[in-house]
Design an enzyme around this catalytic site. Sequence first.
Site, short mmCIF file in Angstrom:
data_model
loop_
_atom_site.label_atom_id
_atom_site.label_comp_id
_atom_site.label_asym_id
_atom_site.label_seq_id
_atom_site.Cartn_x
_atom_site.Cartn_y
_atom_site.Cartn_z
N ARG A 118 -89.81 111.96 -4.84
CA ARG A 118 -90.55 111.14 -4.21
C ARG A 118 -91.96 110.96 -5.17
NH1 ARG A 118 -88.98 114.12 -0.05
NH2 ARG A 118 -87.39 113.12 1.60
N LYS A 140 -96.95 99.37 -12.51
CA LYS A 140 -95.75 98.72 -12.26
C LYS A 140 -94.61 99.35 -13.06
CE LYS A 140 -96.88 94.14 -11.50
NZ LYS A 140 -96.39 92.72 -12.02
N GLU A 182 -100.25 88.58 -25.26
CA GLU A 182 -100.89 88.96 -24.10
C GLU A 182 -102.26 89.17 -24.28
OE1 GLU A 182 -98.98 89.24 -21.44
OE2 GLU A 182 -96.93 89.71 -22.28
N LYS A 224 -107.26 94.57 -18.29
CA LYS A 224 -106.16 94.77 -17.33
C LYS A 224 -106.53 95.76 -16.23
CE LYS A 224 -101.54 94.88 -16.39
NZ LYS A 224 -100.15 94.92 -16.73
N GLU A 234 -100.64 93.33 -6.62
CA GLU A 234 -100.40 92.09 -6.89
C GLU A 234 -100.29 90.93 -5.63
OE1 GLU A 234 -97.93 91.27 -10.60
OE2 GLU A 234 -97.40 89.36 -9.61
N ARG A 238 -104.26 89.76 -9.35
CA ARG A 238 -103.30 90.07 -10.27
C ARG A 238 -102.63 89.05 -11.07
NH1 ARG A 238 -100.68 96.21 -10.70
NH2 ARG A 238 -99.64 95.86 -12.64
N ASN A 242 -100.00 85.98 -15.00
CA ASN A 242 -98.91 85.38 -14.96
C ASN A 242 -99.08 83.95 -15.97
OD1 ASN A 242 -97.29 87.35 -13.98
ND2 ASN A 242 -97.63 86.55 -11.83
N HIS A 245 -96.57 82.50 -18.31
CA HIS A 245 -95.26 83.39 -17.95
C HIS A 245 -94.27 82.75 -17.20
CE1 HIS A 245 -97.37 86.64 -19.85
NE2 HIS A 245 -96.38 87.63 -19.67
N HIS A 249 -91.39 83.05 -19.26
CA HIS A 249 -89.97 83.43 -18.74
C HIS A 249 -88.77 82.74 -18.64
CE1 HIS A 249 -92.28 86.80 -16.25
NE2 HIS A 249 -91.72 87.38 -17.26
N HIS A 261 -90.43 88.32 -26.11
CA HIS A 261 -91.29 88.15 -24.79
C HIS A 261 -92.75 87.35 -25.24
CE1 HIS A 261 -92.97 88.25 -20.83
NE2 HIS A 261 -94.00 89.13 -21.44
N1 LIG Z 1 -94.53 97.14 -16.04
C1 LIG Z 1 -95.15 96.14 -16.61
O1 LIG Z 1 -96.45 95.69 -16.08
C2 LIG Z 1 -94.83 95.43 -17.70
C3 LIG Z 1 -95.64 94.61 -18.42
C4 LIG Z 1 -95.08 93.72 -19.22
C5 LIG Z 1 -93.83 94.00 -20.02
N2 LIG Z 1 -93.02 94.96 -19.18
C6 LIG Z 1 -91.84 95.23 -19.71
O2 LIG Z 1 -91.74 95.89 -21.15
C7 LIG Z 1 -90.72 95.73 -21.59
C8 LIG Z 1 -90.96 95.11 -23.24
O3 LIG Z 1 -91.89 96.01 -23.93
P1 LIG Z 1 -91.72 96.29 -25.36
O4 LIG Z 1 -92.04 94.71 -26.14
O5 LIG Z 1 -92.63 97.12 -26.04
O6 LIG Z 1 -90.34 96.42 -25.68
P2 LIG Z 1 -89.53 97.76 -26.23
O7 LIG Z 1 -89.95 99.10 -25.37
O8 LIG Z 1 -88.07 97.27 -25.92
O9 LIG Z 1 -89.98 97.91 -27.71
C9 LIG Z 1 -89.47 96.83 -28.57
C10 LIG Z 1 -88.83 97.58 -29.89
O10 LIG Z 1 -90.02 98.36 -30.62
C11 LIG Z 1 -89.25 99.79 -31.18
N3 LIG Z 1 -90.62 100.51 -31.16
C12 LIG Z 1 -91.32 100.85 -29.85
N4 LIG Z 1 -92.29 101.49 -30.62
C13 LIG Z 1 -92.06 101.32 -31.93
C14 LIG Z 1 -93.22 102.02 -33.12
N5 LIG Z 1 -94.28 102.54 -32.94
N6 LIG Z 1 -92.63 101.73 -34.27
C15 LIG Z 1 -91.39 101.24 -34.57
N7 LIG Z 1 -90.55 100.77 -33.55
C16 LIG Z 1 -91.08 100.66 -32.27
C17 LIG Z 1 -88.33 99.94 -30.02
O11 LIG Z 1 -87.26 100.89 -30.30
C18 LIG Z 1 -87.67 98.69 -29.48
O12 LIG Z 1 -86.62 98.53 -30.37
C19 LIG Z 1 -89.80 94.52 -21.05
O13 LIG Z 1 -88.69 95.43 -20.21
C20 LIG Z 1 -90.88 94.06 -19.89
O14 LIG Z 1 -90.30 93.96 -18.70
C21 LIG Z 1 -93.77 95.50 -18.19
ZN LIG Z 2 -96.12 89.37 -20.49
#
Ligand SMILES: NC(=O)c1ccc[n+]([C@@H]2O[C@H](COP(=O)([O-])OP(=O)(O)OC[C@H]3O[C@@H](n4cnc5c(N)ncnc54)[C@H](O)[C@@H]3O)[C@@H](O)[C@H]2O)c1
Ligand SMILES: [Zn+2]
Length: 359
Positions: A118, A140, A182, A224, A234, A238, A242, A245, A249, A261
């Site tokens: 939990r 989130k 972003e 943020k 949200e 918040r 978007n 987006h 998306h 993305h």
């Molecule tokens: N929770 C939220 O509020 C929120 C907001 C925006 C996005 N997201 C989520 O975030 C995800 C995307 O995140 P991302 O773009 O960081 O992708 P990711 O975590 O997949 O990282 C992208 C790539 O970079 C590599 N990598 C990461 N750090 C590295 C480093 N320092 N050096 C070398 N390689 C590195 C990873 O291995 C991966 O292959 C999505 O799933 C999205 O839904 C969540």
């Molecule tokens: Zn985004």
Amino acid sequence: MRIVNVQLPERAYPIFIGKGTRRQLANLVHELGAGTRVAVIADQQVADLHLERAIEGLETSPTVMPFPAGESSKSLSQVERLYGELANARIARLDLIVTLGGGVAGDLGGFVAATWMRGVRFVQMPTTLLAAIDASIGGKTGVNHSAGKNLIGAFHQPMAVLVDLDFLETLQQRDYLAGLAESIKHAVVRDQALLEWHERHADEIVAREPEVLQELIARNCAIKAEVVARDEREENLRMILNHGHTIGHALEHLLSYELRHGECVGLGMIVENELARLRDMLADETAERVAELIERLGLPTRLPRALAAEEVAAACRLDKKLRRGAVHFILLKALGVPERVADISDDEIAAALRVVQPL
Ligand SMILES: NC(=O)c1ccc[n+]([C@@H]2O[C@H](COP(=O)([O-])OP(=O)(O)OC[C@H]3O[C@@H](n4cnc5c(N)ncnc54)[C@H](O)[C@@H]3O)[C@@H](O)[C@H]2O)c1
Ligand SMILES: [Zn+2]
């Protein structure tokens, strides 16, 4: 080092930004008291590069739980496997989970932390720019389901976020630039001075000049954090995050193997500004100014291949299929003045999409 506080109604937590902020982890664990167990849920690729430094200084060695890099790890089967590892390591309520990696590590590890017993305390160590300025802040967490992205999730705030610039150094330039989308988004919906700052420092931003990068991350975290503090769940404010987006998306859905993305969000902002411009909501100069900045920061301003407008409109609806009501767009009336619009027609999408179709 810079510290930005996320001031939630119930409690506050710090984001540490700078070179070497990983060392804060040992202090945090120390404060939690003797006997605190630590589990690190880490992107395998990031662990190979940075794990040793991430855990340096910890009094007892943590249990490391790597997962394969990539979006496909945001799955319930991965969650289930990690629960097994937490059980083996006897991680309980008062222990600590650390997530190490990009947004995938934060979302997956954060969800595991939110649900195991939990809710276990957790610390985020974001290693992509996107995770540092967006995904790791706000609580989130979640994983994907075959019915759609991020459908299974929970709100769970970390104890702290440690953005160590040493880790960001190994990030590929394309991933870094994608994260900047972003930052542009935060600036256009909330902070005109930040937009001007991007324009003044565009070359240093692209070159990842350390001081400029630290400033960029701190200013984004502050935006943020402020938005999340006012609307943690949200329900209202918040939603302005978007911007770019709804179209973004849709493009991501249609082009996920070709574009990141952030690249889709950059294109999404250009199309959504065109939607606003065509409605006489937004001045031509502002739309042009944002598109110019997107280009200067090395993000694509045209699609890699032509897309049919009907496909894009259908993909916009897909995103909302499971959430009641119409498709919403966060459009700009002016810099810093976003507005929610729900009556965009397919014809308008078709007209606006032309600005990003390949020449
Ligand atoms: N929770 C939220 O509020 C929120 C907001 C925006 C996005 N997201 C989520 O975030 C995800 C995307 O995140 P991302 O773009 O960081 O992708 P990711 O975590 O997949 O990282 C992208 C790539 O970079 C590599 N990598 C990461 N750090 C590295 C480093 N320092 N050096 C070398 N390689 C590195 C990873 O291995 C991966 O292959 C999505 O799933 C999205 O839904 C969540
Ligand atoms: Zn985004």
